[in-house]
Design a protein around this motif. Structure first.
Motif, PDB file in Angstrom:
ATOM      1  N   UNK A  93      34.762  51.563  29.041  1.00 57.82           N
ATOM      2  CA  UNK A  93      34.953  51.083  30.415  1.00 57.82           C
ATOM      3  C   UNK A  93      36.307  50.377  30.562  1.00 57.82           C
ATOM      4  N   UNK A  94      36.943  50.600  31.698  1.00 57.89           N
ATOM      5  CA  UNK A  94      38.221  49.975  32.027  1.00 57.89           C
ATOM      6  C   UNK A  94      38.052  48.441  31.973  1.00 57.89           C
ATOM      7  N   UNK A  95      38.908  47.720  31.225  1.00 60.68           N
ATOM      8  CA  UNK A  95      38.667  46.271  31.041  1.00 60.68           C
ATOM      9  C   UNK A  95      38.791  45.444  32.318  1.00 60.68           C
ATOM     10  N   UNK A  96      39.699  45.808  33.211  1.00 66.07           N
ATOM     11  CA  UNK A  96      39.825  45.067  34.470  1.00 66.07           C
ATOM     12  C   UNK A  96      38.597  45.264  35.333  1.00 66.07           C
ATOM     13  N   UNK A 146      46.450  50.174  42.812  1.00 68.10           N
ATOM     14  CA  UNK A 146      46.727  51.326  41.940  1.00 68.10           C
ATOM     15  C   UNK A 146      45.509  52.252  41.838  1.00 68.10           C
ATOM     16  N   UNK A 147      45.778  53.518  41.536  1.00 64.68           N
ATOM     17  CA  UNK A 147      44.706  54.479  41.311  1.00 64.68           C
ATOM     18  C   UNK A 147      44.777  54.935  39.858  1.00 64.68           C
ATOM     19  N   UNK A 148      43.877  54.415  39.041  1.00 60.13           N
ATOM     20  CA  UNK A 148      43.843  54.732  37.614  1.00 60.13           C
ATOM     21  C   UNK A 148      45.230  54.563  36.988  1.00 60.13           C
ATOM     22  N   UNK A 149      45.885  53.449  37.340  1.00 60.04           N
ATOM     23  CA  UNK A 149      47.177  53.092  36.750  1.00 60.04           C
ATOM     24  C   UNK A 149      48.378  53.712  37.432  1.00 60.04           C
ATOM     25  N   UNK A 150      48.157  54.490  38.500  1.00 56.52           N
ATOM     26  CA  UNK A 150      49.282  55.111  39.201  1.00 56.52           C
ATOM     27  C   UNK A 150      49.496  54.444  40.561  1.00 56.52           C
ATOM     28  N   UNK A 151      50.781  54.427  40.989  1.00 58.73           N
ATOM     29  CA  UNK A 151      51.163  53.706  42.203  1.00 58.73           C
ATOM     30  C   UNK A 151      51.652  54.682  43.279  1.00 58.73           C
ATOM     31  N   UNK A 152      51.489  54.253  44.537  1.00 61.39           N
ATOM     32  CA  UNK A 152      51.778  55.136  45.668  1.00 61.39           C
ATOM     33  C   UNK A 152      53.266  55.458  45.819  1.00 61.39           C
ATOM     34  N   UNK A 203      44.822  48.812  32.843  1.00 60.63           N
ATOM     35  CA  UNK A 203      44.822  48.445  31.422  1.00 60.63           C
ATOM     36  C   UNK A 203      46.198  47.989  30.921  1.00 60.63           C
ATOM     37  N   UNK A 204      47.284  48.589  31.444  1.00 63.99           N
ATOM     38  CA  UNK A 204      48.618  48.245  30.956  1.00 63.99           C
ATOM     39  C   UNK A 204      49.017  46.815  31.317  1.00 63.99           C
ATOM     40  N   UNK A 205      48.279  46.172  32.201  1.00 64.45           N
ATOM     41  CA  UNK A 205      48.694  44.876  32.737  1.00 64.45           C
ATOM     42  C   UNK A 205      47.677  43.760  32.478  1.00 64.45           C
ATOM     43  N   UNK A 206      46.439  44.121  32.187  1.00 62.87           N
ATOM     44  CA  UNK A 206      45.359  43.145  32.320  1.00 62.87           C
ATOM     45  C   UNK A 206      45.319  42.095  31.201  1.00 62.87           C
ATOM     46  N   UNK A 207      45.793  42.453  29.988  1.00 66.78           N
ATOM     47  CA  UNK A 207      45.529  41.588  28.824  1.00 66.78           C
ATOM     48  C   UNK A 207      46.030  40.139  28.989  1.00 66.78           C
ATOM     49  N   UNK A 259      42.911  34.908  34.564  1.00 64.38           N
ATOM     50  CA  UNK A 259      43.859  34.967  35.679  1.00 64.38           C
ATOM     51  C   UNK A 259      43.989  36.346  36.310  1.00 64.38           C
ATOM     52  N   UNK A 260      43.117  37.308  35.908  1.00 65.33           N
ATOM     53  CA  UNK A 260      43.335  38.686  36.355  1.00 65.33           C
ATOM     54  C   UNK A 260      42.787  38.965  37.755  1.00 65.33           C
ATOM     55  N   UNK A 261      41.994  38.056  38.292  1.00 66.61           N
ATOM     56  CA  UNK A 261      41.339  38.328  39.567  1.00 66.61           C
ATOM     57  C   UNK A 261      42.036  37.702  40.753  1.00 66.61           C
ATOM     58  N   UNK A 262      41.207  37.277  41.737  1.00 69.10           N
ATOM     59  CA  UNK A 262      41.744  36.739  42.990  1.00 69.10           C
ATOM     60  C   UNK A 262      42.539  35.455  42.774  1.00 69.10           C
TER      61      UNK A 262
END
Ligand code: CA
Length: 354
Positions: free
Chosen positions: A47-50, A161-167, A195-199, A206-209
């Motif tokens: 599962x995606x960690x974020x 983002x959509x599965x790590x991709x940006x518009x 995932x590339x940003x969440x750690x 601090x990853x949420x609101x």
């Protein structure tokens, strides 16, 4: 004189019969169908960690979950308690953007059908944005068109983002093209960090609101601007929550450094724009007050963006604090400007009177 360190205060009583309609513009819901898919995802080993952090919590947090899943009496009762006349509903993060493309396309469609039913039942209390699946950009554009033309939806919600991709990736630009042609806004809302940003965020909660959402969505907004999206689609309108995810505070430095980078040809991907980055934020974006019930930053946003560019939002049910309305009721601006914040800007941006 403005006190710059003023704490949030509920000292001003809520105006009981205000000369404006309070329209809340970033108010979340979730369908049972998508919630079941979230629960299934949470049980997967990779599962995606974020997502796991966000929905591992809210899937068990009844005060928020029960309200997300309700498009009827409970929600209307909460609106009455906080004297919110109308909610602009949007599918909560991560929406359908966490799923494989085919599943996302089908779920966006059924979610839009469901929310438009709620709008039909309570047309004076609800309006809604269309969920779309950027995983399939052409279908997303078509679903936006179906949502607007057939279901009466007022724009699109994209949960960052959509599965790590940006518009800013050109493959997604059919979505911008459709929104511009339909003359509806895209609300760029936060989501769980990729995932590339969440750690480094999640290690200290601090990853949420609390902060991570603003950092990631602010990044997304700047990527879109730096890619030249608004030079290609000059009439495209977007909406950002949380007073523009902090970006109005950064206008001067972003403009200065963007100019320097272009001049030095430092990055192959940082090309000249027709205008300063902050000009697009001022002229292609509106911002909402979601989650930011504090007078100094609201007044600051009204000052640098103009009173026509700032809209009220509560961020229901994640930040459902009925007393917060008192902060916006008590803003040190004219009644006419308060009516813009609460009502007139929302009616214009989301074409509520059409
Ligand atoms: Ca929100």
């Amino acid at each position: 004189m403005l006190l710059l360190c003023r704490e949030p205060s509920y000292a001003v009583l809520r105006v009981p019969t205000p000369p404006y309609k309070r329209i809340a513009t970033e108010e979340a819901f979730l369908t049972q169908e998508i919630f079941k898919r979230y629960q299934r995802l949470l049980n997967e080993p990779d599962v995606d960690p974020g997502f796991a952090s966000l929905w591992g919590h809210f899937s068990k947090h009844a005060p928020v979950l029960d309200r997300l899943l309700d498009l009827g009496d409970r929600r209307l009762g909460d609106m009455d308690d906080s004297e919110i006349a109308m909610q602009i509903l949007s599918l909560t993060a991560p929406g359908v953007q966490i799923f494989e493309a085919d599943e996302a396309v089908a779920l966006a469609r059924s979610s839009n059908d469901e929310v438009s039913e709620a709008v039909r039942r309570h047309p004076d209390r609800f309006a809604a944005l269309a969920a779309i699946a950027p995983q399939n950009p052409d279908d997303a554009a078509k679903e936006l068109e179906r949502g607007v033309r057939n279901l009466g939806l007022k724009g699109a919600i994209v949960n960052s983002h959509t599965r790590g991709e940006y518009l800013d990736n050109e493959k997604f630009w059919p979505i911008f093209e459709a929104a511009e042609a339909l003359r509806v806004p895209i609300y760029l809302h936060p989501t769980a960090l990729p995932p590339a940003m969440v750690k480094p965020f999640v290690e200290r909660g601090l990853e949420g609101a609390v902060y991570g959402f603003a950092a990631e969505t602010g990044l997304h907004i700047l990527r879109i601007i730096f890619a030249g999206v608004f030079d290609r689609f000059p009439n495209l309108r977007m909406v950002a929550g949380h007073l523009g995810e902090g970006l109005p505070f950064w206008f001067y430095r972003v403009d200065f450094m963007h100019g320097r980078m272009v001049q030095a040809r430092r990055y192959a991907n940082v090309k000249p724009l027709k205008r300063r980055p902050s000009d697009y934020l001022r002229e292609n974006f509106h911002v909402t007050t979601s989650g930011m019930a504090w007078e100094p930053p609201i007044s600051y946003a009204q000052c640098v963006l103009g009173v026509d560019r700032v809209l009220y939002a509560m961020d229901y049910p994640y930040q459902f604090v009925p007393e917060e309305v008192q902060v916006t009721d008590g803003l040190p601006c004219s009644e006419a400007d308060k009516k813009k914040l609460y009502q007139l800007n929302a009616e214009r941006v989301f074409s509520l009177c059409e």
